[in-house]
Design a protein around this motif. Sequence first.
Motif, PDB file in Angstrom:
ATOM      1  N   SER A 299       0.822  -1.210   0.000  1.00 37.50           N
ATOM      2  CA  SER A 299       0.000   0.000   0.000  1.00 37.50           C
ATOM      3  C   SER A 299       0.856   1.260   0.000  1.00 37.50           C
ATOM      4  CB  SER A 299      -0.930   0.007   1.220  1.00 37.50           C
ATOM      5  OG  SER A 299      -1.840  -1.071   1.168  1.00 37.50           O
ATOM      6  N   ALA A 300       2.021   1.179   0.664  1.00 39.08           N
ATOM      7  CA  ALA A 300       2.891   2.353   0.756  1.00 39.08           C
ATOM      8  C   ALA A 300       3.540   2.691  -0.579  1.00 39.08           C
ATOM      9  CB  ALA A 300       3.970   2.110   1.814  1.00 39.08           C
ATOM     10  N   TYR A 301       3.933   1.666  -1.335  1.00 38.64           N
ATOM     11  CA  TYR A 301       4.733   1.908  -2.537  1.00 38.64           C
ATOM     12  C   TYR A 301       3.940   1.802  -3.840  1.00 38.64           C
ATOM     13  CZ  TYR A 301       9.090   1.918   0.094  1.00 38.64           C
ATOM     14  OH  TYR A 301      10.106   2.245   0.964  1.00 38.64           O
ATOM     15  N   ASN A 302       2.696   1.287  -3.787  1.00 36.63           N
ATOM     16  CA  ASN A 302       2.031   1.006  -5.066  1.00 36.63           C
ATOM     17  C   ASN A 302       1.692   2.269  -5.855  1.00 36.63           C
ATOM     18  OD1 ASN A 302      -1.029   1.708  -4.889  1.00 36.63           O
ATOM     19  ND2 ASN A 302      -0.659   0.629  -2.987  1.00 36.63           N
ATOM     20  N   THR A 303       1.462   3.396  -5.167  1.00 37.19           N
ATOM     21  CA  THR A 303       1.146   4.631  -5.892  1.00 37.19           C
ATOM     22  C   THR A 303       2.314   5.084  -6.756  1.00 37.19           C
ATOM     23  OG1 THR A 303      -0.281   5.259  -4.043  1.00 37.19           O
ATOM     24  CG2 THR A 303       0.213   6.952  -5.641  1.00 37.19           C
ATOM     25  N   ALA A 304       3.530   4.757  -6.335  1.00 33.18           N
ATOM     26  CA  ALA A 304       4.699   5.116  -7.146  1.00 33.18           C
ATOM     27  C   ALA A 304       4.626   4.452  -8.522  1.00 33.18           C
ATOM     28  CB  ALA A 304       5.988   4.704  -6.421  1.00 33.18           C
ATOM     29  N   LEU A 305       4.032   3.249  -8.589  1.00 32.39           N
ATOM     30  CA  LEU A 305       3.913   2.559  -9.878  1.00 32.39           C
ATOM     31  C   LEU A 305       3.036   3.349 -10.855  1.00 32.39           C
ATOM     32  CD1 LEU A 305       3.492  -1.175  -8.822  1.00 32.39           C
ATOM     33  CD2 LEU A 305       5.494  -0.079  -9.817  1.00 32.39           C
ATOM     34  N   LEU A 306       1.974   3.970 -10.326  1.00 34.85           N
ATOM     35  CA  LEU A 306       1.123   4.804 -11.180  1.00 34.85           C
ATOM     36  C   LEU A 306       1.936   5.946 -11.782  1.00 34.85           C
ATOM     37  CD1 LEU A 306      -1.641   5.755 -12.271  1.00 34.85           C
ATOM     38  CD2 LEU A 306      -1.940   6.992 -10.107  1.00 34.85           C
ATOM     39  N   ASN A 307       2.709   6.628 -10.947  1.00 34.11           N
ATOM     40  CA  ASN A 307       3.519   7.747 -11.428  1.00 34.11           C
ATOM     41  C   ASN A 307       4.588   7.283 -12.414  1.00 34.11           C
ATOM     42  OD1 ASN A 307       2.150   9.702  -9.849  1.00 34.11           O
ATOM     43  ND2 ASN A 307       3.359   9.132  -8.063  1.00 34.11           N
ATOM     44  N   ILE A 308       5.190   6.131 -12.155  1.00 34.34           N
ATOM     45  CA  ILE A 308       6.225   5.601 -13.053  1.00 34.34           C
ATOM     46  C   ILE A 308       5.627   5.266 -14.418  1.00 34.34           C
ATOM     47  CG2 ILE A 308       7.777   3.643 -13.436  1.00 34.34           C
ATOM     48  CD1 ILE A 308       8.264   3.623 -10.385  1.00 34.34           C
ATOM     49  N   CYS A 309       4.448   4.641 -14.424  1.00 36.27           N
ATOM     50  CA  CYS A 309       3.799   4.298 -15.700  1.00 36.27           C
ATOM     51  C   CYS A 309       3.423   5.558 -16.476  1.00 36.27           C
ATOM     52  CB  CYS A 309       2.562   3.443 -15.444  1.00 36.27           C
ATOM     53  SG  CYS A 309       2.933   1.738 -14.939  1.00 36.27           S
ATOM     54  N   MET A 310       2.982   6.589 -15.780  1.00 34.60           N
ATOM     55  CA  MET A 310       2.643   7.833 -16.457  1.00 34.60           C
ATOM     56  C   MET A 310       3.896   8.518 -17.021  1.00 34.60           C
ATOM     57  SD  MET A 310      -0.301   9.280 -13.853  1.00 34.60           S
ATOM     58  CE  MET A 310      -0.711  10.727 -14.824  1.00 34.60           C
ATOM     59  N   ILE A 311       4.992   8.449 -16.276  1.00 34.79           N
ATOM     60  CA  ILE A 311       6.257   8.995 -16.782  1.00 34.79           C
ATOM     61  C   ILE A 311       6.707   8.211 -18.015  1.00 34.79           C
ATOM     62  CG2 ILE A 311       8.719   9.271 -16.258  1.00 34.79           C
ATOM     63  CD1 ILE A 311       7.884   9.839 -13.342  1.00 34.79           C
ATOM     64  N   GLY A 312       6.573   6.869 -17.953  1.00 36.45           N
ATOM     65  CA  GLY A 312       6.931   6.039 -19.100  1.00 36.45           C
ATOM     66  C   GLY A 312       6.085   6.348 -20.323  1.00 36.45           C
ATOM     67  N   ALA A 313       4.785   6.591 -20.119  1.00 34.24           N
ATOM     68  CA  ALA A 313       3.898   6.943 -21.229  1.00 34.24           C
ATOM     69  C   ALA A 313       4.302   8.266 -21.853  1.00 34.24           C
ATOM     70  CB  ALA A 313       2.453   7.003 -20.733  1.00 34.24           C
ATOM     71  N   LEU A 314       4.668   9.219 -21.025  1.00 34.65           N
ATOM     72  CA  LEU A 314       5.132  10.517 -21.531  1.00 34.65           C
ATOM     73  C   LEU A 314       6.415  10.362 -22.341  1.00 34.65           C
ATOM     74  CD1 LEU A 314       4.478  12.762 -18.404  1.00 34.65           C
ATOM     75  CD2 LEU A 314       3.420  13.054 -20.651  1.00 34.65           C
ATOM     76  N   TYR A 315       7.302   9.488 -21.875  1.00 35.08           N
ATOM     77  CA  TYR A 315       8.566   9.276 -22.584  1.00 35.08           C
ATOM     78  C   TYR A 315       8.313   8.658 -23.965  1.00 35.08           C
ATOM     79  CZ  TYR A 315      13.193   7.485 -23.724  1.00 35.08           C
ATOM     80  OH  TYR A 315      14.376   7.202 -24.370  1.00 35.08           O
ATOM     81  N   LEU A 316       7.410   7.689 -24.034  1.00 31.33           N
ATOM     82  CA  LEU A 316       7.106   7.041 -25.315  1.00 31.33           C
ATOM     83  C   LEU A 316       6.428   8.006 -26.294  1.00 31.33           C
ATOM     84  CD1 LEU A 316       5.794   3.574 -24.063  1.00 31.33           C
ATOM     85  CD2 LEU A 316       8.009   4.054 -25.120  1.00 31.33           C
ATOM     86  N   ALA A 317       5.670   8.962 -25.746  1.00 32.97           N
ATOM     87  CA  ALA A 317       4.899   9.866 -26.606  1.00 32.97           C
ATOM     88  C   ALA A 317       5.583  11.218 -26.806  1.00 32.97           C
ATOM     89  CB  ALA A 317       3.519  10.084 -26.001  1.00 32.97           C
TER      90      ALA A 317
END
Length: 480
Positions: free
Chosen positions: A151-169
């Motif tokens: 629960s403490a770290y899972n929100t970081a995954l959301l931010n990482i995926c959004m950063i990855g999406a920005l990098y791809l686009a």
Amino acid sequence: MLKKAFFTNSSGIMCSRIFGFLRDLYTAHILGAGMYSDIFFVAFKFPNLFRRIFGEGAFTQSFLPSFISSKKKGIFSVSTLILFAFILLVLSFGVWVFSGFVTKILAYGFDEKMIALAEPIVVINFWYLELVFIVTFLGTLLQYKNSFWVSAYNTALLNICMIGALYLARDKDSMQIVYFLSYGVLCGGVAQILLHFYPLHRWGFFKLFSVGFRHLWRIFFSCPKGAKHLALKAKEDLKAFFKQFFPAILGSSTAQIASFIDTMLASFLVSGSISYLYYANRIFQLPLAVFAIAISTALFPMVAKAIKNSEEKRALDKMKKSFWFLFMMLWMCSIGGIILKNEIMWLLFESGNFHRSDTLASANVFAMYMIGLLPFGLSRIFSLWFYAHKLQGRAAKISAISLLFGVACSLVLMRYFESAGLALAGSLSGIMLFILSVKEFGLGNFWSIIAYPKGWIALFLMGVIEVGALYSFLYFFHIS
């Protein structure tokens, strides 16, 4: 156990906030500030609001005590999962069908062209509600076993995926970037769910789910008569849960309602007032999350279990240790924030179009917020007592009274101190919340909490410093 859980939560929250800050910087760099960024932020606004109200308190505060008390944990947990998942699925399909109407509600000021562009983005982001519920449900079950790291770290995954999406686009046109970012939100939600699988298997929850599904099958298909007692028990547990859930939503949403009202009132002030509130509140939320939210999340399962087992003395002892630790941490943050208000805002924000005058104005707002850090943070400790005793309605009533008091203060103070007055009103609302929480908690129980060696002296000093900080700010604000 409490120290370990606290450090797990606080480190996870800090990690998530860092990635969130990087996500905001990268979004501004790739997407800029304009029509397309407005489309995404409007589409992401409601799922994010739902996550804050639903995921960061209301569901856990209601489900966990009910789960602890339930005699048939398997059927209760599975029934809750299926019911909520079905309701959110229907709601998401409704948004898909009536996407134009929903988009107009979320973005009333958009013209027809922007609404047409925003409709599919709103639909994509709305599916995150289903995912964030599942994440919250699974995380609450793990908290029952005092497992907090997911629960403490899972929100970081959301931010990482959004950063990855920005990098791809990054090399695509603006509307494609918005689509990539929206799908990045969904990928983040799926990643958050997958992160729970191993600890769920380790703690035997998949077996619990299996038992629950078998019981439901017996009730509805194979042996409805023989499973009548199971159906009655599941109905009782769900009824007790929902009796606490709806008041908990009200209690959890007051801070978001207050923020919305402040933003609306700030729109009547000088240009930049909304931004001052936003930037100052972002910094204010950091110590509140790292210390108050982290320790209350760790403490709640322990207090709830102790109350269920009629071990109130043990629960009070846990609360006592948490109270004084939180008191010292938030006290130091409050004093440091007020003293270094100008330096903090200068270091973080003063560049480009954010001028020195903006730094000074937002620093005054930040100082006003910091006066309320201590009472807001400590109130979370006492609210756990209400939630553990399944008194969510009483906690919601206290939150509503403090909200109305804060709104009344806002209407008065904004006339004299503008945006800083709104922040001060929020802090006064926090002080009222603390007073009402202590009164409802009981003076006898409160005395047992503060009756550490020289504890009353520390509490007196807290009051003196808070009043002194408020007086000093008002004095220097007036003469400047």
